[in-house]
Design an enzyme around this catalytic site. Sequence first.
Site, mmCIF file in Angstrom:
data_model
loop_
_atom_site.group_PDB
_atom_site.id
_atom_site.type_symbol
_atom_site.label_atom_id
_atom_site.label_comp_id
_atom_site.label_asym_id
_atom_site.label_seq_id
_atom_site.Cartn_x
_atom_site.Cartn_y
_atom_site.Cartn_z
ATOM 1 N N ALA A 1 0.827 -1.209 0.000
ATOM 2 C CA ALA A 1 0.000 0.000 0.000
ATOM 3 C C ALA A 1 0.858 1.256 0.000
ATOM 4 O O ALA A 1 0.486 2.284 -0.595
ATOM 5 C CB ALA A 1 -0.931 -0.004 1.213
ATOM 6 N N TYR A 2 2.004 1.188 0.665
ATOM 7 C CA TYR A 2 2.920 2.336 0.688
ATOM 8 C C TYR A 2 3.382 2.691 -0.715
ATOM 9 O O TYR A 2 3.246 3.841 -1.168
ATOM 10 C CB TYR A 2 4.118 2.015 1.587
ATOM 11 C CG TYR A 2 5.314 2.901 1.348
ATOM 12 C CD1 TYR A 2 5.317 4.220 1.781
ATOM 13 C CD2 TYR A 2 6.439 2.419 0.677
ATOM 14 C CE1 TYR A 2 6.414 5.041 1.547
ATOM 15 C CE2 TYR A 2 7.539 3.231 0.449
ATOM 16 C CZ TYR A 2 7.522 4.534 0.882
ATOM 17 O OH TYR A 2 8.606 5.344 0.649
#
Length: 292
Positions: free
Chosen positions: A123-124
């Site tokens: 997700a980062y």
Amino acid sequence: MQTLLVTGATGYLGSHLVRALLAAGHRVAILKRAASNLARLDDCLPQLAVFTIEDGLDLPFKSLGQFNAVIHTATCYGRNGEKTPEIFAANTAFPLQLLEIAAGFNTENFFNTDTILYKYLNAYSLSKQHFAEWGKYFSDSGRINFINIKLEHLYGVGDDASKFATYVIRSCLNNIDNLKLTQGEQQRDFIHIDDVLGAYLCLLENTGNIGQGFTEFAVGSGHAVSIHDFVTTVHRLTASQTRLDFGVYPYREHELMHSEADVSGLSALGWRCRYGLETGLKQVIELERKHL
């Protein structure tokens, strides 16, 4: 002298960057969360204009007038249990709001600190690259110049223990029993914090030579080494008794196996990497040892 707004100033990179900008004679404002710890900035707080995100992202612009640049270093890695919407809010939604406001107040340049990781790794990385795409959209429409900085593996004294390089160095200095690792075949470009700061200052000083619209620069040493070689070098330089357990952990899905910065763009502007890996590690290890 330029008037600059820095996000992430309470973090490791941001706090060092703020000091470097002040030392270069710039006027610096920071944008922080109300709950942020200012300890890393204690020595230079009187020289800063400090604004809180909760008071409105437009307040710095209304208070200080036009900025020459926003330098965005704030990020959320998701290492503290943050949910995907929280990571998106920190890495995409927040800087997008700031970019919109900066463009509306005729800010000349927006410097974004991006990742070299595969877009869909986590997700980062996805949220970071989504914001870079928004930056291209804004710059292509002529609203602001967007300088995207693809930062390689930063290391330096006093960084967070959650960072790989710091974790390895402190583990070896503390002679922990076992350091569990992957096989270590993946190659990374490790760059010393001082060389990173030099790159940001070089880009800032050369905005007139970079050109308009969207531009991207890789920031690294320009030389990749394997994780295995990095760890064994740290182990040797610290004279550590820690056992290195390579191969305990599997590689992540979509693991990036080779990353090496093409620094030709920076070099053309006059930047040079000052620290080789062993020289940089010796300096960091010596200073970290003093804080044991």
